[in-house]
Scaffold this active site. Structure first.
Site, short mmCIF file in Angstrom:
data_model
loop_
_atom_site.label_atom_id
_atom_site.label_comp_id
_atom_site.label_asym_id
_atom_site.label_seq_id
_atom_site.Cartn_x
_atom_site.Cartn_y
_atom_site.Cartn_z
N CYS A 102 6.12 4.56 9.29
CA CYS A 102 6.69 3.77 8.19
C CYS A 102 8.14 4.09 7.82
O CYS A 102 8.95 3.17 7.70
CB CYS A 102 5.83 3.92 6.95
SG CYS A 102 4.21 3.20 7.17
N GLN A 131 10.98 5.38 9.09
CA GLN A 131 12.12 4.86 9.87
C GLN A 131 12.12 3.34 9.91
O GLN A 131 13.14 2.69 9.67
CB GLN A 131 12.06 5.45 11.28
CG GLN A 131 13.12 4.85 12.17
CD GLN A 131 13.48 5.76 13.32
OE1 GLN A 131 13.60 6.97 13.17
NE2 GLN A 131 13.67 5.16 14.49
N LYS A 184 8.17 -1.46 -2.33
CA LYS A 184 7.57 -0.70 -1.22
C LYS A 184 8.67 -0.14 -0.30
O LYS A 184 8.66 1.04 0.05
CB LYS A 184 6.59 -1.58 -0.45
CG LYS A 184 6.01 -0.95 0.80
CD LYS A 184 5.19 0.30 0.50
CE LYS A 184 4.89 1.06 1.77
NZ LYS A 184 4.23 2.33 1.55
N LYS A 204 2.29 14.59 11.22
CA LYS A 204 2.05 15.49 10.09
C LYS A 204 0.63 15.99 10.20
O LYS A 204 -0.13 15.51 11.06
CB LYS A 204 2.29 14.77 8.76
CG LYS A 204 1.27 13.67 8.49
CD LYS A 204 1.65 12.74 7.39
CE LYS A 204 1.48 13.31 6.02
NZ LYS A 204 1.42 12.25 4.98
N GLU A 233 0.84 -1.19 0.00
CA GLU A 233 0.00 0.00 0.00
C GLU A 233 0.88 1.25 0.00
O GLU A 233 1.79 1.36 0.80
CB GLU A 233 -0.92 -0.02 1.24
CG GLU A 233 -1.91 1.10 1.27
CD GLU A 233 -2.61 1.28 -0.09
OE1 GLU A 233 -3.31 0.37 -0.53
OE2 GLU A 233 -2.43 2.35 -0.72
N ALA A 284 11.78 21.46 3.77
CA ALA A 284 12.64 21.22 4.95
C ALA A 284 11.79 21.34 6.21
O ALA A 284 10.81 22.07 6.25
CB ALA A 284 13.75 22.26 4.98
N SER A 285 12.14 20.60 7.22
CA SER A 285 11.35 20.60 8.45
C SER A 285 12.18 20.10 9.61
O SER A 285 13.37 19.80 9.46
CB SER A 285 10.12 19.72 8.28
OG SER A 285 10.52 18.37 8.32
N1 NAD Z 1 0.21 3.66 8.24
C1 NAD Z 1 0.57 3.89 6.98
O1 NAD Z 1 0.56 5.03 6.52
C2 NAD Z 1 1.00 2.77 6.09
C3 NAD Z 1 1.11 3.00 4.70
C4 NAD Z 1 1.49 1.94 3.88
C5 NAD Z 1 1.78 0.70 4.43
N2 NAD Z 1 1.69 0.51 5.79
C6 NAD Z 1 1.96 -0.83 6.31
O2 NAD Z 1 0.70 -1.48 6.52
C7 NAD Z 1 0.77 -2.33 7.67
C8 NAD Z 1 -0.30 -1.94 8.67
O3 NAD Z 1 -0.04 -0.62 9.13
P1 NAD Z 1 -1.09 0.19 10.00
O4 NAD Z 1 -0.53 1.56 10.16
O5 NAD Z 1 -2.45 0.01 9.42
O6 NAD Z 1 -1.00 -0.62 11.39
P2 NAD Z 1 -1.99 -0.53 12.64
O7 NAD Z 1 -1.16 -0.83 13.83
O8 NAD Z 1 -2.75 0.76 12.58
O9 NAD Z 1 -3.06 -1.69 12.40
C9 NAD Z 1 -2.75 -3.06 12.42
C10 NAD Z 1 -3.94 -3.81 13.00
O10 NAD Z 1 -3.73 -5.21 12.81
C11 NAD Z 1 -4.38 -5.88 13.89
N3 NAD Z 1 -3.93 -7.29 13.92
C12 NAD Z 1 -2.75 -7.80 14.31
N4 NAD Z 1 -2.74 -9.15 14.14
C13 NAD Z 1 -3.95 -9.49 13.63
C14 NAD Z 1 -4.55 -10.71 13.22
N5 NAD Z 1 -3.89 -11.87 13.28
N6 NAD Z 1 -5.83 -10.69 12.77
C15 NAD Z 1 -6.51 -9.52 12.69
N7 NAD Z 1 -5.99 -8.34 13.05
C16 NAD Z 1 -4.72 -8.31 13.50
C17 NAD Z 1 -3.99 -5.04 15.08
O11 NAD Z 1 -4.87 -5.29 16.18
C18 NAD Z 1 -4.12 -3.62 14.51
O12 NAD Z 1 -5.41 -3.07 14.77
C19 NAD Z 1 2.20 -2.20 8.19
O13 NAD Z 1 2.97 -3.23 7.65
C20 NAD Z 1 2.66 -0.85 7.65
O14 NAD Z 1 4.04 -0.80 7.49
C21 NAD Z 1 1.28 1.51 6.61
#
Ligand code: NAD
Length: 467
Positions: A275, A277, A219, A338, A160, A267-268
């Protein structure tokens, strides 16, 4: 194969918005977002959603109960679905091998084991979480080792690329959708099935299909390159402050070059978020494991520069306040990493607040979208923290204001009124370069920002005696 029933494991910042948009754009598909956390699901089913994202409320309200469901019955959701997104968290490991760098895949593994245990029919399992290269291999091994007779699995990688704060727009008008899968006929059929979902609103030309490993690496590479731009411009901001160059002018000049481009050159105080880091650390770790130490060091520098920028900015705040903030009231405006999100993961504001607290300051905080309880949790419930519901009361009686998030509402504050209520001399440290610095100087503020030396350097009359 036409998909009619989709489920998503993980109702977080990715799972929630992504599946809401799928439901919105595909009225013929039933979408169930399932999470182990009953509390999170209850929030998704309530009036106040667990995350703030512009445009999300409207879409959820329109689809919820029709073809969009939020459920904590994870087993049922898996059983019913033909295609399952895994959107669970993949934090940095905090124990064991690769601690502090490698991605912790325990939630991804947990999700895969749950699917293997529950499934009674064929499934397309889509890795949406950001994972190390070859993670799909691990998911496949778990699923195939636990395969019940007559059931087959296909694993796809579909990372994503949404950015928090603009997630809905990013999902509706994606630059591209990336799908990686096996080159077998079954793998290609699974890719086609997922393409079929996206084609409901994304032009075919923007749906890229690759092999699984290219998709997984893309990604990590995209986040590394984006963060690298921020660290690059931030490194130059330090040179600007030392020389009299202006980083906004430099950014504009270099951004006009179409090979460089204008975006992401702001700049900031430094980047934050869950994500950048985490994903670069993961890339660094992968490079080390692949015996590519030079590549690992190269990307590590992006993080080191970000840490330097946060520290440099906070040191400047302390130095300007006569090298001591002990007992002083400092207002932090903005706590989210942000604007347009309530997410505080890795927010630079946490670094600023903790450093100032270490130095004995009393911190006033206001953020339009971050819950008070979240701020206290992020700052480990330390003493001398006061959270306010508006910028005017937060700044009242303070010695200095530090802008940590670029919220639009900070740009239109009545700074004359704020100045009246503050201790003198009144300082503003604009860590986001969003304010009209000349106007603030006119009011009487002492102003410091990133990447630009401001004309009037204030030296208090009693400075020599203080020294
Ligand atoms: N936040 C972003 O902007 C973003 C953008 C692109 C990709 N990602 C990636 O997407 C993934 C998710 O990120 P996020 O920010 O949504 O995380 P998040 O912590 O907001 O949500 C993850 C959810 O998964 C649930 N979970 C864990 N194990 C589970 C299982 N076995 N069954 C059902 N639910 C379960 C947790 O309870 C939690 O609510 C990560 O790998 C992240 O790197 C995040």
């Amino acid at each position: 194969m036409t998909i009619k029933n989709v489920c998503c494991l993980g109702a977080g910042y990715v799972g929630g918005p992504t599946c809401s948009v799928i439901a919105y754009k595909c009225p013929n598909i039933k979408v169930t977002v399932a999470d182990l956390s009953k509390e999170r699901i209850a929030q998704w089913n309530s009036e106040k959603l667990p995350i703030y994202e512009p445009g999300l409320d409207k879409i959820v309200k329109e689809c919820r109960g029709k073809n969009l469901f939020f459920s904590s019955d994870v087993q049922r959701a898996i059983l019913d679905a033909e295609l399952i997104f895994i959107s669970v968290n993949t934090p940095t490991k905090n124990i064991g091998n690769g601690k502090g760098r490698a991605a912790d895949l325990k939630y991804v593994e947990g999700a895969a084991r749950l699917i293997a245990e529950v499934a009674k029919s064929d499934k397309i399992v889509v890795e949406k979480s950001t994972v190390p290269v070859k993670a799909a291999d691990s998911i496949m091994k778990i699923l195939r080792a636990n395969q019940k007779q007559g059931i087959s699995y296909q694993i796809l990688s579909n990372p994503e690329f949404l950015a928090e704060g603009t997630a809905i727009n990013d999902l509706l008008n994606a630059d591209r959708v990336l799908i990686g899968g096996e080159e077998t006929p079954e793998g290609q059929a699974a890719i086609e099935a997922l393409c079929g979902i996206y084609e409901n609103w994304i032009p075919k030309s923007k749906i890229l299909t690759t092999n699984t490993w290219s998709s997984e690496l893309s990604k990590l590479a995209a986040n590394a390159m984006l963060a690298q731009r921020i660290s690059s411009i931030n490194s130059l901001s330090a040179v600007c402050e030392a020389t009299g160059a202006d980083i906004s002018e430099v950014a504009k000049a270099i951004g006009c070059d179409t090979r460089i481009g204008a975006k992401f050159l702001q700049a900031s105080i430094g980047f934050g978020g869950s994500c950048f880091q985490k994903d670069i650390l993961n890339l660094v770790y992968i490079c080390e494991c692949l015996n590519l130490p030079e590549v690992a060091q190269y990307w590590q520098q992006v993080i080191d520069m970000n840490d330097f920028q946060k520290t440099r900015f906070t040191s400047k705040v302390i130095q300007s306040l006569f090298n001591t903030v002990s007992g002083k009231k400092i207002c932090i405006l903005g706590f989210a990493f942000k604007k347009n999100t309530g997410d505080t993961r890795e927010s630079p504001a946490i670094h600023v607040a903790n450093t100032l607290l270490d130095e004995g300051a009393c911190i006033h905080i206001y953020d339009p979208k971050v819950e008070e309880s979240q701020i206290f949790e992020d700052l480990s419930h330390r003493q001398n923290i006061f959270v306010y519901q508006d910028a005017y009361s937060a700044t009242q009686g303070c010695h200095a204001i530090v802008i940590c998030t670029e919220w639009d509402e900070f740009m239109i504050l009545d700074f004359n009124k704020i100045y009246e209520g503050m201790m003198k001399p009144s300082y503003i440290f604009d860590g986001r370069k969003i304010l009209d610095h000349e106007a603030l100087i006119q009011i009487g503020f002492q102003v410091q920002t990133i990447g630009r030396k401001l004309e009037r350097e204030f030296v208090p009359r009693s400075w020599s005696t203080l020294e």
